[in-house]
Design a protein around this motif. Sequence first.
Motif, PDB file in Angstrom:
ATOM      1  N   PHE A 162      43.009  50.397  41.883  1.00  0.00           N
ATOM      2  CA  PHE A 162      42.291  49.143  42.073  1.00  0.00           C
ATOM      3  C   PHE A 162      43.023  48.115  41.292  1.00  0.00           C
ATOM      4  O   PHE A 162      43.578  48.116  40.313  1.00  0.00           O
ATOM      5  N   LEU A 163      42.854  46.958  42.227  1.00  0.00           N
ATOM      6  CA  LEU A 163      43.347  45.638  41.388  1.00  0.00           C
ATOM      7  C   LEU A 163      42.314  44.575  41.828  1.00  0.00           C
ATOM      8  O   LEU A 163      42.032  44.273  43.045  1.00  0.00           O
ATOM      9  N   GLY A 164      41.919  44.255  40.942  1.00  0.00           N
ATOM     10  CA  GLY A 164      40.772  42.923  41.072  1.00  0.00           C
ATOM     11  C   GLY A 164      41.304  41.572  40.489  1.00  0.00           C
ATOM     12  O   GLY A 164      41.662  41.870  39.364  1.00  0.00           O
ATOM     13  N   MET A 165      40.886  40.623  40.989  1.00  0.00           N
ATOM     14  CA  MET A 165      41.288  39.287  40.612  1.00  0.00           C
ATOM     15  C   MET A 165      40.275  38.195  40.558  1.00  0.00           C
ATOM     16  O   MET A 165      39.628  38.145  41.758  1.00  0.00           O
ATOM     17  N   PRO A 166      39.686  37.733  39.549  1.00  0.00           N
ATOM     18  CA  PRO A 166      38.562  36.628  39.804  1.00  0.00           C
ATOM     19  C   PRO A 166      39.160  35.239  40.219  1.00  0.00           C
ATOM     20  O   PRO A 166      40.298  35.065  40.258  1.00  0.00           O
ATOM     21  N   ILE A 167      38.347  34.662  41.157  1.00  0.00           N
ATOM     22  CA  ILE A 167      39.061  33.446  41.721  1.00  0.00           C
ATOM     23  C   ILE A 167      38.433  32.257  40.939  1.00  0.00           C
ATOM     24  O   ILE A 167      37.082  32.088  40.654  1.00  0.00           O
ATOM     25  N   VAL A 168      39.009  31.371  40.048  1.00  0.00           N
ATOM     26  CA  VAL A 168      38.772  30.665  39.325  1.00  0.00           C
ATOM     27  C   VAL A 168      39.058  29.287  39.585  1.00  0.00           C
ATOM     28  O   VAL A 168      40.051  28.905  40.181  1.00  0.00           O
ATOM     29  N   ASP A 169      38.147  28.276  39.219  1.00  0.00           N
ATOM     30  CA  ASP A 169      38.635  26.910  39.362  1.00  0.00           C
ATOM     31  C   ASP A 169      38.212  26.268  37.921  1.00  0.00           C
ATOM     32  O   ASP A 169      37.145  25.926  37.444  1.00  0.00           O
ATOM     33  N   GLY A 170      39.371  26.079  37.179  1.00  0.00           N
ATOM     34  CA  GLY A 170      39.033  25.416  35.642  1.00  0.00           C
ATOM     35  C   GLY A 170      38.468  26.642  34.974  1.00  0.00           C
ATOM     36  O   GLY A 170      38.903  27.754  34.690  1.00  0.00           O
ATOM     37  N   ASP A 171      37.286  26.403  34.436  1.00  0.00           N
ATOM     38  CA  ASP A 171      36.631  27.636  33.529  1.00  0.00           C
ATOM     39  C   ASP A 171      35.397  28.237  34.284  1.00  0.00           C
ATOM     40  O   ASP A 171      34.855  28.993  33.747  1.00  0.00           O
ATOM     41  N   GLU A 172      35.541  27.818  35.601  1.00  0.00           N
ATOM     42  CA  GLU A 172      34.423  28.428  36.379  1.00  0.00           C
ATOM     43  C   GLU A 172      34.931  29.456  37.302  1.00  0.00           C
ATOM     44  O   GLU A 172      36.182  29.504  38.014  1.00  0.00           O
ATOM     45  N   ILE A 173      34.188  30.654  37.234  1.00  0.00           N
ATOM     46  CA  ILE A 173      34.567  31.961  38.201  1.00  0.00           C
ATOM     47  C   ILE A 173      33.909  31.784  39.486  1.00  0.00           C
ATOM     48  O   ILE A 173      32.665  31.736  39.408  1.00  0.00           O
ATOM     49  N   LEU A 174      34.504  31.452  40.629  1.00  0.00           N
ATOM     50  CA  LEU A 174      33.895  31.176  41.926  1.00  0.00           C
ATOM     51  C   LEU A 174      33.441  32.554  42.583  1.00  0.00           C
ATOM     52  O   LEU A 174      32.677  32.284  43.472  1.00  0.00           O
ATOM     53  N   GLY A 175      34.449  33.572  42.373  1.00  0.00           N
ATOM     54  CA  GLY A 175      34.156  34.642  42.988  1.00  0.00           C
ATOM     55  C   GLY A 175      35.179  35.704  42.713  1.00  0.00           C
ATOM     56  O   GLY A 175      35.571  35.562  41.224  1.00  0.00           O
ATOM     57  N   GLU A 176      35.404  36.675  43.399  1.00  0.00           N
ATOM     58  CA  GLU A 176      36.593  37.793  43.072  1.00  0.00           C
ATOM     59  C   GLU A 176      37.048  38.523  44.439  1.00  0.00           C
ATOM     60  O   GLU A 176      36.425  38.428  45.199  1.00  0.00           O
ATOM     61  N   ILE A 177      38.307  38.808  44.129  1.00  0.00           N
ATOM     62  CA  ILE A 177      39.062  39.389  45.507  1.00  0.00           C
ATOM     63  C   ILE A 177      39.555  40.812  44.759  1.00  0.00           C
ATOM     64  O   ILE A 177      39.976  40.768  43.690  1.00  0.00           O
ATOM     65  N   PHE A 178      39.460  41.701  45.442  1.00  0.00           N
ATOM     66  CA  PHE A 178      39.809  43.079  44.970  1.00  0.00           C
ATOM     67  C   PHE A 178      40.593  43.725  46.141  1.00  0.00           C
ATOM     68  O   PHE A 178      40.138  43.841  47.252  1.00  0.00           O
ATOM     69  N   LEU A 179      41.572  44.705  45.770  1.00  0.00           N
ATOM     70  CA  LEU A 179      42.209  45.812  46.457  1.00  0.00           C
ATOM     71  C   LEU A 179      41.942  47.291  45.982  1.00  0.00           C
ATOM     72  O   LEU A 179      41.629  47.309  44.751  1.00  0.00           O
ATOM     73  N   ALA A 180      41.950  48.263  46.803  1.00  0.00           N
ATOM     74  CA  ALA A 180      42.052  49.618  46.377  1.00  0.00           C
ATOM     75  C   ALA A 180      42.839  50.367  47.261  1.00  0.00           C
ATOM     76  O   ALA A 180      43.048  50.038  48.533  1.00  0.00           O
ATOM     77  N   ASN A 181      43.393  51.583  46.568  1.00  0.00           N
ATOM     78  CA  ASN A 181      44.102  52.588  47.298  1.00  0.00           C
ATOM     79  C   ASN A 181      45.612  52.044  47.936  1.00  0.00           C
ATOM     80  O   ASN A 181      45.586  51.735  49.162  1.00  0.00           O
TER      81      ASN A 181
END
Length: 392
Positions: free
Chosen positions: A116-135
């Motif tokens: 698994f690899l997950g990355m928060p989607i950030v703008d400055g100090d705000e987390i807007l969402g997340e993108i992640f991959l698996a397998n």
Amino acid sequence: MGACDRDELREVSAAVLAVTAHLAVREVLQTIVAAARRLLDAQYAALGIPDGNGSFREFIADGLSDAQWRAIGPIPRQHGLLGAMLHDPSPVRAADIRRHPRFEGWPAGHPEMVDFLGMPIVDGDEILGEIFLANKRPQPGRHGGGGFDAGDEELLRLLAAHAAIAIVNARLYERGRELSIVEERQRIARELHDAVTQKLFSLRLTAEAASALVTRDSQRALAELDTVRRLAAEATAELKSVVVGLRPADLAGDGLATALRRQAELLDRVHAARIRFTGDQVPKLSEERQEAVYRVAQEALHNALRHGDPRHVDIDLRRSGRGCTLRVTDDGTGFDTAGPGGSGGSARPGAAQRRLGLASMRERARSVGGRLTVTSTPGAGTTVTMEVPGDR
């Protein structure tokens, strides 16, 4: 540069161009998710944007079949690792996600995922969402086993940054649109006050004077009534000029088909649903008939997007003899046209608003000699059809 490097460059380029191509934000995010899965050789990829109520406003996945989506069921809630990533800007890389301390298991029908690899989607100090991959898929000639590495993490960070730009742009566009609506309302209020209110005040005073003179001086009363008629005519003219100013600029300048196409493009950019226009220029109609068709289309779109939760909305405008036929079709939840939201009572939230919207559309159609029909079935979407005759 090898063929693999060129392919990777093309994928990154497509993701970057999607952000700048004025596409709907969902299309941009779908392009980024698909690019991430291909570039990093993952079996599955997904991107989520929270809705502020413990769930996700957008949840886009790539690599799942339609059957797998149906088996998984509704969009996941913000729990376990998905919830943790929305509160911590650090990426998550795990050889086996099932051993992560925040892992809470899969819903029934969910495919098995390991690395698994997950990355928060950030703008400055705000987390807007997340993108992640698996397998991560095994790569020929790669030493050290499978799984995502630091290079994969860096590339996903780049794609997450592009996703952040798309999300922020969509927010700015929507805020600008809302500001424009507020400014337009304020302008209308000022015009109504300046142009009409004073005449209505004079009209009332003159009518009161005429009423007081009826029994004492009929000639003067008649003169005052003439003034009442003149002031009423002036107030009507002022109101008409304000209303004409409210006509959509595109409709006045470019015609009905162009105005509807631009309306579809605007809504497509700010809503999750895919909104498309088909058709061509129709016979020239009077301003009243063009306005009626345009406003019915707006109301039908509003009802579909607000109450129907559709994935697709299609607007179709066709020549019909000397007139035209407008058809707005969505694949949303639909409703019972004989029950709440149709012609019956309002048993659920939004039913009363939908019923008022349908009444407004029917009245607009009747006012220009047209006919409006609405067909809908719960779970099977809605179609609004407006037939307008041509001018004599």
